[in-house]
Design a protein around this motif. Structure first.
Motif: not given
Length: 788
Positions: A35-63
């Motif tokens: 198989g192909d390493w790049a295509r596996l990472r593409t499947l994994q990281y396709a929706d990562l950007y959607k939770s970036s705001r939640i992570r930012f908010a979580g770190h902000g509240i905890a800070a």
């Protein structure tokens, strides 16, 4: 457990998804086994950007909560710097994550993979600072509160970043180790162990969640790709108008006729519903039973109730013959009883006709319609098998048209093609069922005689072919005269294989052409020796100049009245290291056939001019020029180069040509000769009277000399009235055109006196000197000058 999933390559051409993955391969730290390493990472990281705001908010509240917790313990400016550094690192991580928004339309790179993991590691640095530097200065309550906030971030990060396990593992391990270290430093070993167990559990859970998530992504991709394949196939089938469905009942009557199938039948669906399938496509001859064999094959398949695929059937629709490709399978009801047939079909008439045309072009000549070389080869092979089976003989005749090239060159290829078509008609008319004629290519034809047991039959057919093909042709208001030469070989006497028999007939044809054409020659074993001699002679001739085996002899030409030398004719001689002295009659035609005459002629021209510079200024040198040389585009430049290199004045060079040069390309020959005359050189017409003797040549070219062939001189010496009349006519014509005449082949004083009486101005022959070496020619000139 490692992932195992079988997903085929998708129709868009993406790399194949892996079948089996281990933990490191899920994380991305190791390439998958397949198989192909790049295509596996593409499947994994396709929706990562959607939770970036939640992570930012979580770190902000905890800070903010950490700042409030240590507000009275840590200086405010330190807390401010820490807070800004944390929010900056988290914001930078979110910025990198947003680059993955379009990752599904491209391939992820290893640099992006490492960059994203690095930004997560930077997010962990502020929390390491808090755990290792804030906790020791605060109370245990603040320490536990800080760890609680960090543990919530670790758990929350594992939940929101499960699609990118490297992010979770990097953050959780770094921050978790820092937290465990903070408890160990403060002496709370129990909480340190508990914290370590918590971090390991979170990391293991994150890895398992990543594996589950990746399995689901791979499954979704596989299903999507398979759906796309099915959609493509269905769309392709629907768009092909020649495809349709058909169905018959157990009586072979049409049922559920689709509009497309009815269109293929040339009828309306209602008109053919219930009609007999075979009768509809059998046409008017169905009742008489005169139907194509392919239709019988279809009936047999339907009778035997067996599935069939891609069965080619000839159908008659109206008055047209069509070709259908049918596939079908029997239909059975719920009880297993046979109730009919169902299948798909397509009209492949155009493809079939195209295949038939390709097959025709592969076996027949498009210009003449005769069998081509491939089919003739097969016919000869069949004839040889027939001869071997019945102990008979077969024959192969190879035919070459004489003087066809002159027609092509003078009247053009269109007239030449029409002439070939007429030749093929005549050739076909002399062949019976026992013979098969065809075209090998160009102006070469052939005839295969299946049964040549009668040894006189080959000669009769060859003579008939020569006679028929030599009759005049009328093409586009042109009356054309050509001839034919024939070479034959008898099988199996002259060859045990097709290749041998064809080669031997070619050798016989070559001998017929050497004999002047218009004749039939049969193969004899000595032709192989002649061909081998020709091959070795050609090989030696190619290196003759480089080995300095060529040299020139010079024969004097004298004034008929004073007998003073006016010129020398340069004659080429070859003394081969391998073959010894080779006759010009043997190697000159070979040089012309192989076009070696061009470089050889260039050398002769240079050498003759160089030797002529040693003679007195009034003596010319004559050089014979082949048609191959004269038709070379740069021949005039070759003459200029020879004169310039040797310093010989142009008026001392005379080029001798024969009438044959005008038969190939008269226009080019005229242009070349006019250019040479413009240089100041003179032109002599050699062997006049032995060829076509067209007066048009004398009118269009300003020849300085006409040379009378030795055959007429010898005839006149024997008091032949015809020869004497020809010489007188040539002399009279030359005088009226202000040309000189040279009589060749004068060997006695009586012949010399006779030539003078007939009016020739110059004489050449053994009586005045045989061909001699350059040094002898120089000595002869010097001796005559001293005598004068």
């Amino acid at each position: 457990m490692p992932i195992a999933w079988d997903v085929s390559k998708n129709p868009a051409g993406l790399p194949k998804l892996p079948l089996r993955l281990g933990p490191l391969q899920v994380i991305g730290l190791r390439d998958p086994d397949e198989g192909d390493w790049a295509r596996l990472r593409t499947l994994q990281y396709a929706d990562l950007y959607k939770s970036s705001r939640i992570r930012f908010a979580g770190h902000g509240i905890a800070a903010i909560m950490v700042a409030a917790l240590y507000l009275h313990t840590i200086p405010a400016w330190i807390l401010g710097i820490w807070l800004i550094a944390l929010l900056g690192a988290v914001a930078n991580s979110g910025r990198v994550d947003r680059h993955f928004a379009n990752i599904s339309r491209r391939q992820m790179t290893r640099l992006e993979y490492r960059k994203q993991a690095g930004t997560v590691a930077l997010c962990a640095v502020p929390w390491i600072t808090a755990l290792l530097f804030f906790a020791p200065v605060g109370s245990s309550t603040q320490h536990f509160g800080l760890w609680t906030l960090v543990a919530m971030l670790v758990a929350g990060g594992a939940a929101t970043s499960s699609t990118a396990p490297i992010s979770t593992i990097v953050f959780d391990l770094i921050v978790g180790v820092a937290g465990v270290s903070s408890f160990v430093i403060s002496g709370d070993y129990v909480f340190g162990i508990a914290s370590f167990a918590f971090v390991v559990t979170i990391v293991a859970g994150a890895l398992n969640s990543a594996r589950t998530n990746l399995s689901a992504r791979i499954a979704e991709a596989g299903v999507a790709e398979k759906d796309e394949v099915v959609s493509l196939l269905l769309r392709e089938f629907e768009e092909k108008e020649s495809d349709w469905l058909w169905q018959v009942d157990n009586n072979r009557r049409l049922r559920s006729v689709s509009p497309r199938f009815a269109f293929a039948l040339g009828r309306e669906p209602a008109d053919v519903e219930g009609e007999r399938f075979i009768q509809l496509i059998g046409g008017d001859n169905f009742e008489s039973g005169d139907v194509p064999r392919s239709l019988h094959d279809l009936v047999e398949r339907l009778k035997r109730r067996e599935s069939f695929s891609n069965l080619l059937v000839q159908a008659v629709i109206g008055e047209q013959r069509r070709w259908w490709e049918l596939s079908g399978t029997p239909i059975r009801d719920s009880a297993g009883n046979y109730v009919g047939f169902r299948g798909v079909g397509s009209d492949v008439t155009e493809q079939r006709e195209s295949d038939e045309k390709i097959a025709y072009l592969a076996r027949y000549d498009t210009l003449t319609g005769l069998p081509n070389r491939l089919m003739l080869t097969e016919a000869l092979g069949e004839a040889m098998r027939y001869s071997a089976q019945w102990r008979t003989r077969c024959a192969f005749l190879m035919i070459d048209l004489d003087r066809f090239k002159s027609v092509n060159d003078s009247l053009g290829h269109l007239v030449g093609d029409r002439l070939l078509a007429k030749v093929s008609e005549r050739l076909n008319s002399v062949c019976t069922d026992n013979e098969r004629c065809g075209r090998l290519g160009g102006d070469e034809f052939a005839v295969v005689i299946r049964d040549a047991t009668d040894h006189t039959r080959v000669d009769r057919i060859a003579e008939t072919i020569i006679e028929h093909l030599s009759q005049p042709y009328i093409v586009d208001n042109h009356t054309l005269f050509i001839g034919a030469s024939v070479g034959s070989a008898i099988g199996p006497r002259d060859g045990q294989s097709v290749e041998t028999l064809m080669r031997n007939s070619d050798l016989a044809l070559y001998r017929a052409k050497d004999d002047g054409g218009g004749v039939h020659c049969t193969y004899v074993p000595s032709l192989h020796a002649d061909a081998e001699e020709r091959r070795t002679l050609e090989l030696s001739l190619r290196h003759a100049i480089a080995k300095e085996e060529m040299h020139l002899n010079f024969q004097p030409v004298v004034n008929a009245q004073s007998e003073g030398i006016v010129s020398f004719e340069a004659l080429l001689r070859w003394t081969s290291e391998e073959h010894g002295m080779v006759s010009p009659a043997k190697f000159i035609p070979l040089a012309e056939d192989t076009r070696l005459i061009v470089p050889i002629g260039k050398w002769v021209l240079h050498e003759a001019c160089r030797q002529a510079t040693r003679w007195p200024e009034e003596i010319k040198v004559a050089v014979n020029v082949s048609g191959e040389q004269l038709l070379e585009p740069n021949f005039t430049a070759t003459v200029v180069e020879a004169l310039a290199a040797t310093g010989l004045p142009a008026n001392r060079l005379e080029l001798e040509v024969t009438e044959s040069v005008f038969l190939r390309d008269g226009r080019t020959a005229n242009e070349a000769l006019e250019a040479i005359i413009a240089l100041g050189c003179s032109i002599a017409l050699d062997d006049f009277g032995t060829g076509y003797s067209s007066l048009g040549y004398l009118r269009s070219i300003r020849f300085s000399t006409i040379k009378v062939d030795r055959s007429f001189v010898q005839g006149a010496a024997q008091e032949s009235p015809e020869s004497i009349a020809i010489i007188r006519a040539v002399v009279a014509m030359a005088q009226s055109l202000e040309m000189q005449t040279t009589a060749e082949g004068v060997e006695t004083v009586e012949q010399a006196d006779m030539i003078r009486e007939l009016g020739c101005t110059k004489i050449q022959g053994y009586y005045f000197g045989r061909p001699m070496e350059a040094s002898e020619a120089y000595s002869l000139v010097a001796k005559r000058r001293n005598a004068a």
